[in-house]
Every structure is written in C-alpha cells, then in structure tokens.
Design a protein around this motif. Structure first.
Motif, PDB file in Angstrom:
ATOM      1  N   THR A  66       0.814  -1.220   0.000  1.00 28.87           N
ATOM      2  CA  THR A  66       0.000   0.000   0.000  1.00 28.87           C
ATOM      3  C   THR A  66       0.848   1.271   0.000  1.00 28.87           C
ATOM      4  OG1 THR A  66      -0.168   0.168   2.416  1.00 28.87           O
ATOM      5  CG2 THR A  66      -1.777  -1.239   1.295  1.00 28.87           C
ATOM      6  N   SER A  67       2.160   1.120   0.182  1.00 27.46           N
ATOM      7  CA  SER A  67       3.017   2.310   0.264  1.00 27.46           C
ATOM      8  C   SER A  67       2.961   3.144  -1.001  1.00 27.46           C
ATOM      9  CB  SER A  67       4.467   1.897   0.546  1.00 27.46           C
ATOM     10  OG  SER A  67       4.590   1.283   1.794  1.00 27.46           O
ATOM     11  N   ALA A  68       2.900   2.464  -2.159  1.00 27.61           N
ATOM     12  CA  ALA A  68       2.861   3.182  -3.432  1.00 27.61           C
ATOM     13  C   ALA A  68       1.533   3.891  -3.639  1.00 27.61           C
ATOM     14  CB  ALA A  68       3.138   2.215  -4.581  1.00 27.61           C
ATOM     15  N   THR A  69       0.447   3.194  -3.391  1.00 30.36           N
ATOM     16  CA  THR A  69      -0.868   3.772  -3.662  1.00 30.36           C
ATOM     17  C   THR A  69      -1.263   4.818  -2.627  1.00 30.36           C
ATOM     18  OG1 THR A  69      -1.873   1.892  -2.496  1.00 30.36           O
ATOM     19  CG2 THR A  69      -1.688   1.735  -4.887  1.00 30.36           C
ATOM     20  N   SER A  70      -0.643   4.776  -1.452  1.00 26.06           N
ATOM     21  CA  SER A  70      -0.977   5.750  -0.402  1.00 26.06           C
ATOM     22  C   SER A  70      -0.305   7.096  -0.621  1.00 26.06           C
ATOM     23  CB  SER A  70      -0.577   5.202   0.968  1.00 26.06           C
ATOM     24  OG  SER A  70      -1.304   4.033   1.271  1.00 26.06           O
ATOM     25  N   ALA A  71       0.797   7.100  -1.348  1.00 26.88           N
ATOM     26  CA  ALA A  71       1.528   8.350  -1.589  1.00 26.88           C
ATOM     27  C   ALA A  71       1.046   9.010  -2.874  1.00 26.88           C
ATOM     28  CB  ALA A  71       3.022   8.080  -1.672  1.00 26.88           C
ATOM     29  N   GLY A  72       1.095  10.331  -2.910  1.00 26.43           N
ATOM     30  CA  GLY A  72       0.723  11.063  -4.113  1.00 26.43           C
ATOM     31  C   GLY A  72       1.876  11.146  -5.096  1.00 26.43           C
ATOM     32  N   ILE A  73       1.639  11.823  -6.201  1.00 23.71           N
ATOM     33  CA  ILE A  73       2.645  12.013  -7.243  1.00 23.71           C
ATOM     34  C   ILE A  73       2.875  13.516  -7.401  1.00 23.71           C
ATOM     35  CG2 ILE A  73       3.267  11.626  -9.654  1.00 23.71           C
ATOM     36  CD1 ILE A  73       1.327   9.227  -9.640  1.00 23.71           C
ATOM     37  N   ALA A  74       4.096  13.962  -7.138  1.00 28.50           N
ATOM     38  CA  ALA A  74       4.419  15.386  -7.194  1.00 28.50           C
ATOM     39  C   ALA A  74       4.866  15.782  -8.594  1.00 28.50           C
ATOM     40  CB  ALA A  74       5.523  15.703  -6.197  1.00 28.50           C
ATOM     41  N   GLY A 155       7.685  12.519 -17.933  1.00 26.96           N
ATOM     42  CA  GLY A 155       7.008  11.290 -17.540  1.00 26.96           C
ATOM     43  C   GLY A 155       7.070  11.057 -16.048  1.00 26.96           C
ATOM     44  N   GLN A 156       6.489   9.958 -15.623  1.00 22.31           N
ATOM     45  CA  GLN A 156       6.452   9.619 -14.211  1.00 22.31           C
ATOM     46  C   GLN A 156       7.677   8.784 -13.838  1.00 22.31           C
ATOM     47  OE1 GLN A 156       2.716   8.256 -12.641  1.00 22.31           O
ATOM     48  NE2 GLN A 156       1.532   9.790 -13.770  1.00 22.31           N
ATOM     49  N   TYR A 157       8.195   9.072 -12.642  1.00 25.06           N
ATOM     50  CA  TYR A 157       9.430   8.450 -12.174  1.00 25.06           C
ATOM     51  C   TYR A 157       9.332   8.144 -10.685  1.00 25.06           C
ATOM     52  CZ  TYR A 157      11.886  10.124 -16.401  1.00 25.06           C
ATOM     53  OH  TYR A 157      12.291  10.351 -17.702  1.00 25.06           O
ATOM     54  N   LEU A 158      10.193   7.237 -10.254  1.00 23.00           N
ATOM     55  CA  LEU A 158      10.531   7.120  -8.843  1.00 23.00           C
ATOM     56  C   LEU A 158      11.865   7.824  -8.641  1.00 23.00           C
ATOM     57  CD1 LEU A 158       9.684   3.419  -7.896  1.00 23.00           C
ATOM     58  CD2 LEU A 158       8.292   5.476  -7.583  1.00 23.00           C
ATOM     59  N   LEU A 159      11.952   8.623  -7.608  1.00 22.51           N
ATOM     60  CA  LEU A 159      13.167   9.340  -7.245  1.00 22.51           C
ATOM     61  C   LEU A 159      13.679   8.737  -5.937  1.00 22.51           C
ATOM     62  CD1 LEU A 159      15.186  11.738  -7.463  1.00 22.51           C
ATOM     63  CD2 LEU A 159      13.481  13.120  -6.250  1.00 22.51           C
ATOM     64  N   ARG A 160      14.841   8.118  -6.010  1.00 28.47           N
ATOM     65  CA  ARG A 160      15.385   7.386  -4.861  1.00 28.47           C
ATOM     66  C   ARG A 160      16.541   8.165  -4.236  1.00 28.47           C
ATOM     67  NH1 ARG A 160      19.619   3.863  -4.026  1.00 28.47           N
ATOM     68  NH2 ARG A 160      19.265   2.056  -2.659  1.00 28.47           N
ATOM     69  N   GLN A 183       7.544   9.717  -5.423  1.00 28.83           N
ATOM     70  CA  GLN A 183       6.819   9.514  -6.672  1.00 28.83           C
ATOM     71  C   GLN A 183       6.621  10.865  -7.348  1.00 28.83           C
ATOM     72  OE1 GLN A 183       4.397   5.587  -5.054  1.00 28.83           O
ATOM     73  NE2 GLN A 183       3.254   7.495  -5.264  1.00 28.83           N
ATOM     74  N   ILE A 184       7.169  11.012  -8.553  1.00 32.05           N
ATOM     75  CA  ILE A 184       7.137  12.325  -9.206  1.00 32.05           C
ATOM     76  C   ILE A 184       6.726  12.199 -10.664  1.00 32.05           C
ATOM     77  CG2 ILE A 184       8.914  13.229  -7.648  1.00 32.05           C
ATOM     78  CD1 ILE A 184      10.912  13.066  -9.956  1.00 32.05           C
ATOM     79  N   ASN A 185       6.237  13.302 -11.198  1.00 31.07           N
ATOM     80  CA  ASN A 185       5.935  13.438 -12.626  1.00 31.07           C
ATOM     81  C   ASN A 185       6.782  14.587 -13.156  1.00 31.07           C
ATOM     82  OD1 ASN A 185       4.490  12.978 -15.109  1.00 31.07           O
ATOM     83  ND2 ASN A 185       3.387  14.882 -14.693  1.00 31.07           N
ATOM     84  N   ILE A 186       7.742  14.276 -14.025  1.00 27.68           N
ATOM     85  CA  ILE A 186       8.642  15.297 -14.550  1.00 27.68           C
ATOM     86  C   ILE A 186       8.026  15.953 -15.783  1.00 27.68           C
ATOM     87  CG2 ILE A 186      10.901  15.694 -15.632  1.00 27.68           C
ATOM     88  CD1 ILE A 186      12.064  13.603 -13.795  1.00 27.68           C
ATOM     89  N   VAL A 187       8.010  17.279 -15.769  1.00 28.31           N
ATOM     90  CA  VAL A 187       7.492  18.064 -16.895  1.00 28.31           C
ATOM     91  C   VAL A 187       8.587  19.034 -17.343  1.00 28.31           C
ATOM     92  CG1 VAL A 187       5.108  17.876 -16.113  1.00 28.31           C
ATOM     93  CG2 VAL A 187       6.494  19.808 -15.349  1.00 28.31           C
ATOM     94  N   GLY A 188       8.426  19.570 -18.548  1.00 25.45           N
ATOM     95  CA  GLY A 188       9.387  20.544 -19.054  1.00 25.45           C
ATOM     96  C   GLY A 188      10.759  19.962 -19.294  1.00 25.45           C
ATOM     97  N   GLY A 189      10.811  18.658 -19.541  1.00 28.13           N
ATOM     98  CA  GLY A 189      12.088  17.979 -19.711  1.00 28.13           C
ATOM     99  C   GLY A 189      12.597  17.990 -21.135  1.00 28.13           C
ATOM    100  N   GLY A 190      13.571  17.136 -21.410  1.00 25.30           N
ATOM    101  CA  GLY A 190      14.212  17.099 -22.715  1.00 25.30           C
ATOM    102  C   GLY A 190      14.147  15.720 -23.347  1.00 25.30           C
TER     103      GLY A 190
END
Length: 235
Positions: A66-74, A155-160, A183-190
């Motif tokens: 549940t750790s993944a689904t409980s956290a949001g995506i920044a 796109g969406q990533y895990l940041l460790r 949990q992040i969603n990267i925008v404005g990338g290359g």
C-alpha cells in the motif's frame, strides 16, 4: 528494577535518534508533509537501516504493497532543485546519492522500478587527502538537495534518495543504507537518454570498496573513496 527500566528507555531513545527516515520531499525549497509523496518505508517507526544490498528492501524499503498507492505524485519541472528531509539529524558519516527510474505503468504502481532501469543523477562523496584523510559531507545535516537533469524526458518516475552510513562499514554487512523513494511526474524535460542503468537489488555488492571500508584506517596507497553503483548521468 526501575533503574534498569529507565536505562533501557534511555538506550532505546539514543538508538532511535541515531537513525532516520526520509519522509519529506523537497521541491524548490518547499518541503512536503510526511509521506505525502514518499513511499512509507518499513522503518517508519524503528528508523533502522537496510544492511543487505541483495534484499528487495534496498530498492525503496517500502512498508508494504500500500506504500505506493498511499503516496501522491508530485509534479517536478526538469532542472528544479529537489531533495529529501530526514526525520532526525543525520549524524552518521557516509555517502549520498540520488537515482531516477521511469515508472511503468505509473509512479504509484508496485511494478515501477523492478527492472534494470535506475540511473544515478547525483552523488556526494567523501573527499580524500593524504594529509587530512577522509572527509565526509557536512555532519549533522537534516536534508540533502540536488538537481533534476534538464534533459530528463517527461514522464512519471521514482526518485530514490540514499545515504550509505559508513561508521560500521569495516566489516561486511556493516554499512547502513537509509533510503526513500518519492513519486514524481517530470514536466518541461528534454530528450536525453539516461545511462548507464542498473537494478535494485543488483547495483551494489556487499564487497564494493565504497561499501566495505574502514573509514578510520586507510591502507598504504589508498586511492580515495570509490563510489558504489554506476556513474552519474548529468543530462
């Protein structure tokens, strides 16, 4: 008996404050609430480290499924400064690093980050000189920060985020790994192609020279600290 009980309480408190978790994601200086975007880790109460680099816990140390689904995506813009805030002062000397992995099918999926898809984007290594010996990143800090490479594809990533505490690393299994995955969603990338990529577990060996090391006594001809894992992709 009361004296013994009081002594045990003091010992337990000391051990708890000596360890830490990374529950808070920092984006451009703004710190999230606890576990808002970071997957809750198994040590969220004990705050104890991972010590087995071949265990699945070395990936993100999740509490459960549940750790993944409980956290949001920044949402994070490529080129932004991000980081992690610790639950306690990080008093252990060690090595810091940060990794990204594309998250398929999404950052809040338990299937994200299971393959050879992780790439290192930052590290903070101990310094070395024959006159001064090993020098470690600032002691007693509460957070560490770094930059998301500008050419990271959207796109969406895990940041460790990770610190490898080395105060007991002179024997195999003594290094302590403190880990958090946001949990992040990267925008404005290359359109960069991040390389090299590794898997967790798999990126580290318990006998890597940056993991099995006596930081207090260096042998003749010591070349300096050797960071474990792949080279940094600068994007």
């Amino acid at each position: 008996m009361r004296a013994i009980f009081a002594s045990l309480l003091v010992t337990a408190a000391h051990l708890a404050t000596a360890h830490y978790t990374f529950p808070n994601l920092i984006i451009n200086g703004v710190t999230s609430s606890d576990w808002q975007y970071v997957r809750m880790t198994e040590n969220h109460y004990s705050q104890g480290p991972v010590t087995d680099v071949n265990s699945n816990a070395i990936r993100c140390y999740e509490l459960d499924s549940t750790s993944a689904t409980s956290a949001g995506i920044a949402s994070v813009t490529a080129g932004s400064t991000v980081g992690f805030k610790a639950s306690n002062i990080m008093g252990h000397p060690g090595y810091f690093s940060a990794y990204l992995t594309p998250a398929s099918p999404a950052a809040n999926s338990n299937n994200a980050g299971l393959g050879k898809t992780w790439f290192k984007i930052w590290e903070w290594s101990p310094t070395w000189s024959t006159s001064a010996g090993l020098g470690f990143p600032s002691a007693n800090i509460v957070s560490f920060n770094f930059t998301i490479p500008k050419n990271t594809p959207n796109g969406q990533y895990l940041l460790r985020g990770e610190q490898i505490a080395l105060h007991l690393a002179g024997t195999q299994g003594g290094a302590q790994f403190y880990i958090g995955c946001a949990q992040i969603n990267i925008v404005g990338g290359g359109s960069g192609t991040p390389t090299p990529t590794v898997s967790f577990p798999g990126a580290y060996s318990p006998t890597d020279p940056g993991i099995l090391i006596n930081i207090y006594v260096q042998p003749s001809g010591f070349p300096g600290y050797t960071a474990p894992g792949p080279a940094v992709w600068k994007g």
